[in-house]
Design a protein around this motif. Structure first.
Motif, PDB file in Angstrom:
ATOM      1  N   LYS A  36       0.873  -1.189   0.000  1.00  0.00           N
ATOM      2  CA  LYS A  36       0.000   0.000   0.000  1.00  0.00           C
ATOM      3  C   LYS A  36       0.908   1.236   0.000  1.00  0.00           C
ATOM      4  O   LYS A  36       1.041   1.936   1.006  1.00  0.00           O
ATOM      5  N   TYR A  37       1.546   1.477  -1.144  1.00  0.00           N
ATOM      6  CA  TYR A  37       2.620   2.465  -1.194  1.00  0.00           C
ATOM      7  C   TYR A  37       2.124   3.903  -1.023  1.00  0.00           C
ATOM      8  O   TYR A  37       2.779   4.715  -0.384  1.00  0.00           O
ATOM      9  N   ARG A  38       0.972   4.194  -1.594  1.00  0.00           N
ATOM     10  CA  ARG A  38       0.450   5.566  -1.505  1.00  0.00           C
ATOM     11  C   ARG A  38       0.174   5.934  -0.044  1.00  0.00           C
ATOM     12  O   ARG A  38       0.549   7.004   0.421  1.00  0.00           O
ATOM     13  N   GLU A  39      -0.473   4.995   0.692  1.00  0.00           N
ATOM     14  CA  GLU A  39      -0.757   5.250   2.115  1.00  0.00           C
ATOM     15  C   GLU A  39       0.552   5.321   2.918  1.00  0.00           C
ATOM     16  O   GLU A  39       0.662   6.115   3.851  1.00  0.00           O
ATOM     17  N   ALA A  40       1.508   4.480   2.533  1.00  0.00           N
ATOM     18  CA  ALA A  40       2.792   4.455   3.247  1.00  0.00           C
ATOM     19  C   ALA A  40       3.496   5.808   3.133  1.00  0.00           C
ATOM     20  O   ALA A  40       4.068   6.300   4.115  1.00  0.00           O
ATOM     21  N   ILE A  41       3.441   6.415   1.943  1.00  0.00           N
ATOM     22  CA  ILE A  41       4.093   7.726   1.753  1.00  0.00           C
ATOM     23  C   ILE A  41       3.545   8.732   2.759  1.00  0.00           C
ATOM     24  O   ILE A  41       4.300   9.455   3.425  1.00  0.00           O
ATOM     25  N   ALA A  42       2.214   8.754   2.903  1.00  0.00           N
ATOM     26  CA  ALA A  42       1.583   9.705   3.830  1.00  0.00           C
ATOM     27  C   ALA A  42       2.063   9.474   5.260  1.00  0.00           C
ATOM     28  O   ALA A  42       2.321  10.430   6.007  1.00  0.00           O
ATOM     29  N   GLU A  43       2.225   8.198   5.653  1.00  0.00           N
ATOM     30  CA  GLU A  43       2.686   7.898   7.011  1.00  0.00           C
ATOM     31  C   GLU A  43       4.167   8.247   7.205  1.00  0.00           C
ATOM     32  O   GLU A  43       4.556   8.757   8.244  1.00  0.00           O
ATOM     33  N   PHE A  44       4.988   7.939   6.190  1.00  0.00           N
ATOM     34  CA  PHE A  44       6.414   8.306   6.309  1.00  0.00           C
ATOM     35  C   PHE A  44       6.557   9.816   6.487  1.00  0.00           C
ATOM     36  O   PHE A  44       7.447  10.284   7.186  1.00  0.00           O
ATOM     37  N   GLN A  45       5.647  10.585   5.833  1.00  0.00           N
ATOM     38  CA  GLN A  45       5.728  12.049   5.956  1.00  0.00           C
ATOM     39  C   GLN A  45       5.332  12.541   7.349  1.00  0.00           C
ATOM     40  O   GLN A  45       5.575  13.688   7.695  1.00  0.00           O
ATOM     41  N   LEU A  46       4.721  11.659   8.146  1.00  0.00           N
ATOM     42  CA  LEU A  46       4.362  12.008   9.528  1.00  0.00           C
ATOM     43  C   LEU A  46       5.346  11.417  10.536  1.00  0.00           C
ATOM     44  O   LEU A  46       5.149  11.522  11.736  1.00  0.00           O
ATOM     45  N   SER A  47       6.420  10.788  10.018  1.00  0.00           N
ATOM     46  CA  SER A  47       7.351  10.077  10.918  1.00  0.00           C
ATOM     47  C   SER A  47       8.508  10.967  11.385  1.00  0.00           C
ATOM     48  O   SER A  47       9.508  10.475  11.894  1.00  0.00           O
ATOM     49  N   TYR A  48       8.363  12.280  11.188  1.00  0.00           N
ATOM     50  CA  TYR A  48       9.388  13.221  11.669  1.00  0.00           C
ATOM     51  C   TYR A  48       8.701  14.542  12.003  1.00  0.00           C
ATOM     52  O   TYR A  48       7.565  14.786  11.586  1.00  0.00           O
ATOM     53  N   GLU A  49       9.417  15.368  12.763  1.00  0.00           N
ATOM     54  CA  GLU A  49       8.863  16.681  13.111  1.00  0.00           C
ATOM     55  C   GLU A  49       8.637  17.495  11.844  1.00  0.00           C
ATOM     56  O   GLU A  49       9.452  17.436  10.919  1.00  0.00           O
ATOM     57  N   GLU A  50       7.586  18.276  11.844  1.00  0.00           N
ATOM     58  CA  GLU A  50       7.237  19.042  10.637  1.00  0.00           C
ATOM     59  C   GLU A  50       8.419  19.878  10.157  1.00  0.00           C
ATOM     60  O   GLU A  50       9.068  20.577  10.937  1.00  0.00           O
ATOM     61  N   GLY A  51       8.725  19.734   8.876  1.00  0.00           N
ATOM     62  CA  GLY A  51       9.814  20.518   8.290  1.00  0.00           C
ATOM     63  C   GLY A  51      11.198  19.991   8.609  1.00  0.00           C
ATOM     64  O   GLY A  51      12.190  20.603   8.246  1.00  0.00           O
ATOM     65  N   GLN A  52      11.278  18.831   9.316  1.00  0.00           N
ATOM     66  CA  GLN A  52      12.599  18.277   9.645  1.00  0.00           C
ATOM     67  C   GLN A  52      12.709  16.814   9.220  1.00  0.00           C
ATOM     68  O   GLN A  52      12.854  15.915  10.056  1.00  0.00           O
TER      69      GLN A  52
END
Length: 465
Positions: free
Chosen positions: A251-267
């Motif tokens: 589920k690559y599309r959903e995974a991308i969204a989660e990876f983008q939440l796996s760090y502090e915003e902008g870092q």
């Protein structure tokens, strides 16, 4: 979890302050607890030289602190300086003979030296005098694990986690021991119990998610990570693991969204960007993939996975000359990856660099002798170059390394037939047919002209169930 995160930030601030003072040759003054945090930070990250430097600065300021002298002994042991470590801990034993950390340190030294039975005795003695300390049971687990006694190791890691469920390293080691002893499925209940005891513990859900993930139960893992995130939306590691679980389910599309939440915003972290790049790569979105891989490299030049990722993207676009540059960079950073060597070999062959391709396949079989593709692809080049004997010798090597791999036996048989060495070919064919009869079709895939060989057909029929 946020509290934990703030604590970590505080420790990092203290470490940075210490490093600035050392770099500027300023006098270093910290209270005892701060020094303990600095030393702990370095040892957790296996920076033993820096840990020792911190110990020396701390002991200079607090020469009578047994805690610091014990830390110093443990760091020396981790650096492999056993004589000095032993001398230091024996000096502490003179001052404070009943201190359980004396036994713990003797145990650490024994573990590092490979005297596992002795280490276990020391840790057990320490546990008797301090039964509530999770670190002692953790060290017992480590000693048994180093001793390759994974069942006993798991028992003590569990004991350690019952006392301190937040020890992520203990979780990782426990999962490893359960996996290698093939007892993970049976032990999922252990992790579930923590969520039953405290349904609002982010750590408990996160650990349960990891256990499910390692056991391949991706649906349950997803649910557990989602619970952890529900309790704490900024639990970055849980977002990262949820993303990996989605990748395992393609589920690559959903995974991308989660990876983008796996760090502090902008870092963003280089790891997250690399993972996002890989998801785009799986979706054949080449430009996005390359962009994210490049951003990962910009943050960390040593990110071999990102260099390799760009190579894969260029390879998929048939831009082999450019791909070679990136594959070479990946291999230079991490030369223990069979995957990297195989990709480089294939790209070299695509541009006609046969000698380089052969060298890369040779390297791939050294790094991963149990990778059958490395042997097969290497042999194909030799065969195509008309070097039948070379291809045969190579396959004989491969069969010795992996005697149970039927495909290698069939390929050896095919090369022997092509070289007109029929008797040897039939001997090898019999081995292959016994190992896996159904794969005999591979012979005709390699060489369709063999279907017309009567003797071959008769031999195959004899083994038909």
């Amino acid at each position: 979890m946020n509290e934990n995160f703030e604590d970590q930030e505080q420790v990092l601030d203290t470490v940075r302050r210490f490093e600035r003072m050392v770099a500027n040759n300023e006098p270093v003054f910290f209270d005892l607890a701060d020094f303990e945090s600095i030393i702990d930070h370095y040892t957790s990250n296996t920076h033993y030289e820096k840990a020792l430097q911190a110990c020396e600065a701390a002991v200079a300021q607090y020469p009578f602190s047994t805690e610091l002298l014990i830390d110093r002994a443990q760091v020396l042991a981790m650096k492999g300086e056993y004589v000095q470590a032993s001398e230091q801990i024996e000096a502490v034993a003179q001052l404070d003979p009943t201190n359980p950390d004396v036994a713990v340190t003797r145990g650490i030294i024994a573990t590092q030296k490979g005297d596992f039975a002795q280490a276990v005795d020391f840790f057990r003695a320490a546990a008797e005098s301090a039964p509530d300390r999770d670190d002692i049971y953790f060290n017992l687990g480590l000693a048994y694990q180093s001793w390759q006694k994974f069942k006993s190791a798991a028992k003590y890691y569990k004991q350690s986690l019952r006392l301190n469920p937040d020890n992520d390293i203990a979780v990782q080691e426990l999962l490893y021991c359960l996996e290698i002893s093939e007892r993970l499925e049976k032990n999922l209940e252990f992790f579930r119990r923590f969520t039953d005891d405290d349904p609002y513990s982010t750590t408990a859900w996160y650990n349960l998610g990891q256990a499910y993930y390692r056991a391949g139960n991706f649906e349950e893992a997803t649910a557990a990570f989602e619970y952890a995130i529900l309790i704490d939306a900024k639990f970055y590691d849980a977002h990262g693991f949820l993303a990996s679980t989605l990748v395992s389910q393609e589920k690559y599309r959903e995974a991308i969204a989660e990876f983008q939440l796996s760090y502090e915003e902008g870092q963003p972290t280089p790891e997250a960007l690399c993972n996002i790049g890989e998801c785009h790569e799986k979706l054949a979105e080449w430009d996005e993939a390359r962009k994210n891989y490049q951003r990962a490299i910009d943050l960390d030049q040593t990110m071999d996975e990102a260099w390799f990722g760009i190579g894969i993207v260029l390879n998929a676009q048939e831009r082999w000359f450019e791909a070679i540059h990136f594959f070479r960079k990946a291999v230079a950073l991490y030369d223990e990856s069979v995957e990297y060597w195989l990709a480089l070999a294939a790209a070299e062959y695509q541009v006609g660099a046969v000698v380089s391709a052969l060298e890369c396949y040779d390297k791939a079989t050294q790094v991963g002798p149990d990778n059958k593709d490395a042997w097969l692809n290497w042999s194909i080049i030799l065969y195509e170059q008309g070097d039948f004997d070379g291809a045969i010798d190579l396959m004989r090597n491969a069969v010795e390394v992996q005697p149970g791999e039927a495909e290698l036996h069939y390929r050896l048989c095919a090369y022997l037939l092509a070289a007109g060495r029929y008797r040897e070919a039939y001997e090898n064919l019999e081995n292959a047919l016994v190992l896996d009869f159904d794969k005999h079709r591979l012979l005709f895939e390699y060489f369709p002209e063999l279907e017309s060989q009567r003797a071959l057909a008769r031999l195959i029929d004899q083994y038909r169930k």
